[in-house]
Enzyme design. Structure first.
Site, PDB file in Angstrom:
ATOM      1  N   LYS A  90       0.954  -2.809   5.363  1.00  0.00           N
ATOM      2  CA  LYS A  90      -0.316  -3.226   5.969  1.00  0.00           C
ATOM      3  C   LYS A  90      -0.380  -4.748   5.946  1.00  0.00           C
ATOM      4  O   LYS A  90       0.071  -5.376   4.977  1.00  0.00           O
ATOM      5  CB  LYS A  90      -1.449  -2.607   5.158  1.00  0.00           C
ATOM      6  CG  LYS A  90      -2.851  -2.853   5.677  1.00  0.00           C
ATOM      7  CD  LYS A  90      -3.859  -2.112   4.783  1.00  0.00           C
ATOM      8  CE  LYS A  90      -5.287  -2.258   5.273  1.00  0.00           C
ATOM      9  NZ  LYS A  90      -6.242  -1.490   4.438  1.00  0.00           N
ATOM     10  N   SER A 141      -9.134   1.645   6.742  1.00  0.00           N
ATOM     11  CA  SER A 141      -8.689   0.498   7.490  1.00  0.00           C
ATOM     12  C   SER A 141      -7.183   0.388   7.690  1.00  0.00           C
ATOM     13  O   SER A 141      -6.727  -0.463   8.449  1.00  0.00           O
ATOM     14  CB  SER A 141      -9.166  -0.779   6.768  1.00  0.00           C
ATOM     15  OG  SER A 141      -8.569  -0.882   5.482  1.00  0.00           O
ATOM     16  N   SER A 190      -9.543   3.711   2.527  1.00  0.00           N
ATOM     17  CA  SER A 190      -8.712   3.155   3.602  1.00  0.00           C
ATOM     18  C   SER A 190      -7.253   3.591   3.595  1.00  0.00           C
ATOM     19  O   SER A 190      -6.536   3.355   4.570  1.00  0.00           O
ATOM     20  CB  SER A 190      -8.781   1.625   3.580  1.00  0.00           C
ATOM     21  OG  SER A 190     -10.034   1.196   4.052  1.00  0.00           O
TER      22      SER A 190
END
Lengths: 67, 470
Positions: free
Chosen positions: B82, B157, B181
């Site tokens: 990420k 997310s 997330s």
């Protein structure tokens, strides 16, 4: 905050006190979310928090785990 | 082996072949690059693709392995990060315009550990701006698309991590989990995600969202693969103040052990208040399966769960606003409207309210700890609905219009409050063909037990073997 009705004036006062610049549109849009926070806080009154300390992560023992 | 067979191998399967010198890391990496080339225009999983560097890393891995220097199960394995993990010399945008040109001068601890393990970094993955949102619809990078329906969101997310792992672009990835997330996009993209115990994995070099809630976790296609990644990334880090000084352990050790004797609780409150009946039915079948596997499964009342959103939301947005004080003051116009609004709300939260939420958190955690004296595991749905369409705001449940984004993201919050290790695993599909996830939560620092249950369920079902149409 309590669950009082949040107005745009209240939002703008909070922002001023906190040094947050908001446009008029932004302060109007924030009324609902600040009201939601106030409502959330009111629901926590149902918990008995006498003698309960906040879940602060600081520990005097640096080798201990974090909670 | 065909390219498709290669890019849907599990890490465990590929590692076996690589260790036996029957599979080349270069061939494996090339297969994934081919997959990325074919699917990326429809998925938008990556912010930065590192094709050249990845092939160079794969060639190094191959030479090392041929020379007899095999480092372990992640050696030569294509992974993604990420885009909030610091990578020395590599762009790290955190999904934002403000950090569009930010290049860290050091690696996050987990980035270092992946490199030491010989993993092949394929790139930096798309995410919700500053990790403050659950859709991964990003105004600066565009939305991540769900591999099961490219018109639907991935959740967030860690949306790029979900789509990249789910579609076979990478074999595993790291997300971060503050309110769900890792688990939300893993659940909506039909893969495994683990939010480890708070403090179990170092956060050094991870762009913060919320100091007292942030965790780092693997996203994979099997529970065993999540355990293999945990073996590499977990452990005490003296450079991270939140790191727990616990002994290293083998997270694969409990895999394959009997579930007999395990006590599993299904909370009565909160999780089923508003839920798609198809998700509720899938949970009913899945929990029945856990009983068939030997666990004792029963319902348990935990009334304090009803305070989850008030506690979690207040703490999260207040801490996030503090992280972004300068951005809110100096560059609010460069923050997307949804994230800016959340940060502004957090900035207007009083210290009184923040501390009240943290006191309520103590009480919440005390009550959860009492429950876990009687149960080894709690299970619950990951999201109340399948993935909504991009820009969909409402969904009809029981004849009422409900807020789709709220329903999608509310059920993961409780386990961030108490820091319990919690996995999501594939446990069914909606009639629209969208994945359903089940959360498995355990006691603090019993991440291995969570993975044991996840693996046992996986072995008894085939949900994790199904592949998206993309």
């Amino acid at each position: 905050m309590s669950e009082n009705n949040i107005t745009q004036n209240i939002v703008e006062s909070l922002a001023l006190a906190g040094g947050i610049k908001l446009t008029s549109d932004e302060s109007a849009a924030l009324v609902a979310s600040v009201q939601a926070t106030a409502n959330d806080m009111a629901t926590l009154d149902a918990l008995d928090l006498k003698g309960v300390e906040p879940a602060i992560t600081f520990r005097a023992d640096p080798q201990g785990d974090s909670r | 082996m065909t390219s498709q067979e290669l890019h849907y191998l599990s890490i465990s399967e590929a590692a076996d072949l690589i260790s036996q010198k029957r599979l080349s890391p270069v061939e494996l990496t090339q297969a994934h690059l081919t997959r990325i080339e074919a699917t990326e225009p429809r998925l938008n999983s990556f912010i930065t693709l590192l094709a050249y560097d990845a092939l160079a890393s794969a060639q190094t891995a191959e030479q090392e392995i041929q020379a007899g220097d095999y480092r372990g199960p992640l050696h030569g394995i294509p992974i993604g990060l990420k885009d909030l993990y610091y990578t020395k010399g590599i762009l790290t945008t955190v999904g934002s315009k403000i950090l569009r040109d930010f290049v860290p001068d050091y690696d996050a601890t987990v980035t270092e550990r992946f490199a030491e393990a010989g993993a092949v970094l394929m790139g930096k993955l798309q995410m919700h701006e500053f990790a403050l949102g659950a859709t991964s619809v990003n105004p600066h990078d565009g939305p991540a698309h769900n591999p099961w329906d490219v018109d639907s969101i991935t959740g967030g997310s860690s949306g790029g991590s979900g789509s990249a792992v789910g579609s076979g672009q990478v074999m595993g990835a790291l997300g971060s989990d503050t309110g769900g997330s890792v688990r939300i996009p893993a659940g909506l993209c039909g893969i495994v995600g683990l939010k480890p115990t708070f403090g179990r994995v170092s956060r050094r070099g991870v762009f913060p969202l919320s100091f007292s809630l942030d965790t780092v976790g693997p996203m994979t296609r099997t529970a065993r693969d999540a355990a293999l990644i945990m073996n590499v990334i977990a452990g005490y880090d003296s450079r991270d103040p939140s790191s727990a000084n616990m002994p290293d352990e083998d997270f694969t050790a409990a895999l394959g052990q009997s579930m007999s004797g395990l006590r599993i609780g299904i909370p009565d409150e909160f999780f089923y208040d508003i839920i798609d009946p198809e998700v509720a039915e899938a949970m009913c079948v899945a929990t029945g399966m856990l009983g068939e596997l030997g666990a004792t499964v029963e319902r348990v009342s935990i009334p304090v769960l009803n305070h989850s959103l008030a506690i979690s939301s207040t703490i999260l947005i207040a801490e996030a606003a503090e992280v972004h004080t300068e951005n809110l003051r100096d560059r609010p116009q460069d923050i997307g409207a949804d994230v800016r609004g959340r940060l502004q709300t957090g900035a207007l939260t009083s210290a009184h309210d923040y501390l009240k939420a943290q006191r309520a958190r103590t009480e919440f955690n005390n009550q959860m700890a009492e429950v876990m004296e009687r149960y080894d595991i709690l299970v619950a749905p990951t999201s109340a609905i399948g993935a909504p369409k991009i820009n969909q705001t409402h969904i009809e449940i029981g004849g009422r219009q409900e807020n789709a984004l709220s329903l999608m993201s509310r059920l993961t919050r409780p386990f961030n409050i108490c820091g319990f290790p919690t996995a999501t695993i594939p446990s069914g599909f909606t009639s629209a063909g969208l994945p359903i996830g089940m959360q498995i939560a355990g006691r603090p620092f019993e991440d291995a037990t969570v993975l044991q249950v996840a693996d046992a369920y996986e072995q008894a079902t085939d949900w994790h073997t199904r592949r998206p149409p993309v």
